[in-house]
Design a protein around this motif. Structure first.
Motif, mmCIF file in Angstrom:
data_model
loop_
_atom_site.group_PDB
_atom_site.id
_atom_site.type_symbol
_atom_site.label_atom_id
_atom_site.label_comp_id
_atom_site.label_asym_id
_atom_site.label_seq_id
_atom_site.Cartn_x
_atom_site.Cartn_y
_atom_site.Cartn_z
ATOM 1 N N GLN A 89 0.856 -1.194 0.000
ATOM 2 C CA GLN A 89 0.000 0.000 0.000
ATOM 3 C C GLN A 89 0.888 1.238 0.000
ATOM 4 O O GLN A 89 1.885 1.299 0.711
ATOM 5 C CB GLN A 89 -0.907 0.036 1.228
ATOM 6 N N LEU A 90 0.502 2.197 -0.815
ATOM 7 C CA LEU A 90 1.237 3.442 -0.940
ATOM 8 C C LEU A 90 0.271 4.605 -0.777
ATOM 9 O O LEU A 90 -0.765 4.638 -1.458
ATOM 10 C CB LEU A 90 1.922 3.528 -2.305
ATOM 11 N N VAL A 91 0.600 5.531 0.069
ATOM 12 C CA VAL A 91 -0.267 6.681 0.295
ATOM 13 C C VAL A 91 0.567 7.954 0.190
ATOM 14 O O VAL A 91 1.473 8.178 1.003
ATOM 15 C CB VAL A 91 -0.955 6.609 1.666
ATOM 16 N N GLU A 92 0.252 8.765 -0.808
ATOM 17 C CA GLU A 92 0.957 10.028 -0.990
ATOM 18 C C GLU A 92 0.297 11.127 -0.179
ATOM 19 O O GLU A 92 -0.912 11.094 0.081
ATOM 20 C CB GLU A 92 0.981 10.458 -2.467
ATOM 21 N N SER A 93 1.077 12.108 0.181
ATOM 22 C CA SER A 93 0.562 13.299 0.852
ATOM 23 C C SER A 93 1.540 14.442 0.616
ATOM 24 O O SER A 93 2.657 14.239 0.134
ATOM 25 C CB SER A 93 0.380 13.054 2.354
ATOM 26 N N GLY A 94 1.091 15.636 0.961
ATOM 27 C CA GLY A 94 1.982 16.785 0.903
ATOM 28 C C GLY A 94 1.832 17.659 -0.308
ATOM 29 O O GLY A 94 2.516 18.681 -0.423
ATOM 30 N N GLY A 95 0.965 17.291 -1.232
ATOM 31 C CA GLY A 95 0.762 18.150 -2.389
ATOM 32 C C GLY A 95 0.053 19.427 -1.979
ATOM 33 O O GLY A 95 -0.407 19.586 -0.855
ATOM 34 N N GLY A 96 -0.020 20.347 -2.920
ATOM 35 C CA GLY A 96 -0.699 21.602 -2.633
ATOM 36 C C GLY A 96 -0.361 22.663 -3.650
ATOM 37 O O GLY A 96 0.164 22.366 -4.727
ATOM 38 N N LEU A 97 -0.657 23.881 -3.283
ATOM 39 C CA LEU A 97 -0.421 25.038 -4.145
ATOM 40 C C LEU A 97 0.822 25.776 -3.657
ATOM 41 O O LEU A 97 0.951 26.071 -2.460
ATOM 42 C CB LEU A 97 -1.634 25.965 -4.110
ATOM 43 N N CYS A 143 16.430 -0.523 -8.249
ATOM 44 C CA CYS A 143 15.360 0.121 -9.014
ATOM 45 C C CYS A 143 15.184 -0.456 -10.416
ATOM 46 O O CYS A 143 14.574 0.175 -11.275
ATOM 47 C CB CYS A 143 15.557 1.634 -9.080
ATOM 48 N N ASN A 144 15.712 -1.626 -10.639
ATOM 49 C CA ASN A 144 15.452 -2.345 -11.890
ATOM 50 C C ASN A 144 14.191 -3.170 -11.675
ATOM 51 O O ASN A 144 14.243 -4.382 -11.455
ATOM 52 C CB ASN A 144 16.638 -3.226 -12.233
ATOM 53 N N ILE A 145 13.049 -2.486 -11.724
ATOM 54 C CA ILE A 145 11.811 -3.092 -11.253
ATOM 55 C C ILE A 145 10.673 -2.781 -12.200
ATOM 56 O O ILE A 145 10.738 -1.822 -12.985
ATOM 57 C CB ILE A 145 11.450 -2.586 -9.839
ATOM 58 N N ASP A 146 9.630 -3.547 -12.096
ATOM 59 C CA ASP A 146 8.339 -3.200 -12.667
ATOM 60 C C ASP A 146 7.512 -2.569 -11.552
ATOM 61 O O ASP A 146 7.454 -3.085 -10.450
ATOM 62 C CB ASP A 146 7.613 -4.442 -13.190
ATOM 63 N N TYR A 147 6.910 -1.455 -11.865
ATOM 64 C CA TYR A 147 6.119 -0.758 -10.848
ATOM 65 C C TYR A 147 4.717 -1.361 -10.815
ATOM 66 O O TYR A 147 3.834 -0.973 -11.572
ATOM 67 C CB TYR A 147 6.087 0.739 -11.143
ATOM 68 N N ASP A 148 4.537 -2.302 -9.919
ATOM 69 C CA ASP A 148 3.280 -3.035 -9.842
ATOM 70 C C ASP A 148 2.271 -2.411 -8.893
ATOM 71 O O ASP A 148 1.091 -2.768 -8.913
ATOM 72 C CB ASP A 148 3.543 -4.484 -9.395
ATOM 73 N N TYR A 149 2.724 -1.514 -8.051
ATOM 74 C CA TYR A 149 1.870 -0.936 -7.019
ATOM 75 C C TYR A 149 1.926 0.582 -7.118
ATOM 76 O O TYR A 149 2.996 1.164 -7.237
ATOM 77 C CB TYR A 149 2.338 -1.400 -5.632
ATOM 78 N N TRP A 150 0.755 1.190 -7.039
ATOM 79 C CA TRP A 150 0.653 2.643 -7.222
ATOM 80 C C TRP A 150 -0.187 3.266 -6.121
ATOM 81 O O TRP A 150 -1.164 2.675 -5.653
ATOM 82 C CB TRP A 150 0.021 2.964 -8.576
ATOM 83 N N GLY A 151 0.202 4.472 -5.755
ATOM 84 C CA GLY A 151 -0.613 5.253 -4.856
ATOM 85 C C GLY A 151 -1.700 5.986 -5.612
ATOM 86 O O GLY A 151 -1.803 5.897 -6.842
ATOM 87 N N GLN A 152 -2.475 6.762 -4.875
ATOM 88 C CA GLN A 152 -3.616 7.455 -5.481
ATOM 89 C C GLN A 152 -3.229 8.797 -6.088
ATOM 90 O O GLN A 152 -4.012 9.383 -6.829
ATOM 91 C CB GLN A 152 -4.717 7.670 -4.428
ATOM 92 N N GLY A 153 -2.039 9.268 -5.774
ATOM 93 C CA GLY A 153 -1.568 10.533 -6.327
ATOM 94 C C GLY A 153 -1.872 11.722 -5.428
ATOM 95 O O GLY A 153 -2.799 11.707 -4.629
ATOM 96 N N THR A 154 -1.059 12.740 -5.587
ATOM 97 C CA THR A 154 -1.272 13.995 -4.875
ATOM 98 C C THR A 154 -1.039 15.151 -5.836
ATOM 99 O O THR A 154 -0.066 15.153 -6.592
ATOM 100 C CB THR A 154 -0.371 14.096 -3.621
ATOM 101 N N GLN A 155 -1.948 16.106 -5.834
ATOM 102 C CA GLN A 155 -1.885 17.220 -6.796
ATOM 103 C C GLN A 155 -0.880 18.260 -6.325
ATOM 104 O O GLN A 155 -0.932 18.713 -5.168
ATOM 105 C CB GLN A 155 -3.264 17.863 -6.934
#
Length: 119
Positions: A2-10, A102-114
């Motif tokens: 599980q990946l959870v991004e945070s900290g985005g903003g204006l 980092c020679n990997i396939d990115y199989d897991y993704w977070g929801q993103g942060t704007q």
């Protein structure tokens, strides 16, 4: 995983921002976590990756203003962004996969942060 991004903003152009990716659920000690960004209608861009043993890698176009780091105690990966420009406006995603250096396939993704950079 599980990946959870945070900290985005204006933020204003020229400013700085740090986004975070809290990661959990790895079943192997060999993995990498990367940062990507995407603008609607454009291809996703790779920014950087950090391996579980602390090695960091950057896309050539992202070197200089972006710094990836990790805090293993907090199971969190950070992307520090400096001297931001309006063209850095995007949704920033963290992603992960198993493998070495980092020679990997990115199989897991977070929801993103704007991240929005105003001129």
């Amino acid at each position: 995983v599980q990946l959870v991004e945070s900290g985005g903003g204006l933020v204003q152009a020229g400013g700085s921002l740090r986004v975070s990716c809290a990661a959990s659920g790895f079943t192997s000690e060999n993995y990498g976590i990367g940062w990507f960004r995407q603008v609607p209608g454009k291809e996703r861009e790779g920014i950087s990756c950090i391996s579980s043993d602390g090695r960091s890698y950057y896309a050539d176009s992202m070197k200089g203003r972006f710094t990836i780091s990790s805090d293993n105690a907090k199971n969190t990966v950070y992307l520090q962004m400096n001297s931001l420009k309006p063209e850095d406006t995007a949704v920033y995603y963290c992603a992960a996969g198993y493998g070495l250096a980092c020679n990997i396939d990115y199989d897991y993704w977070g929801q993103g942060t704007q991240v929005t950079v105003s001129s």
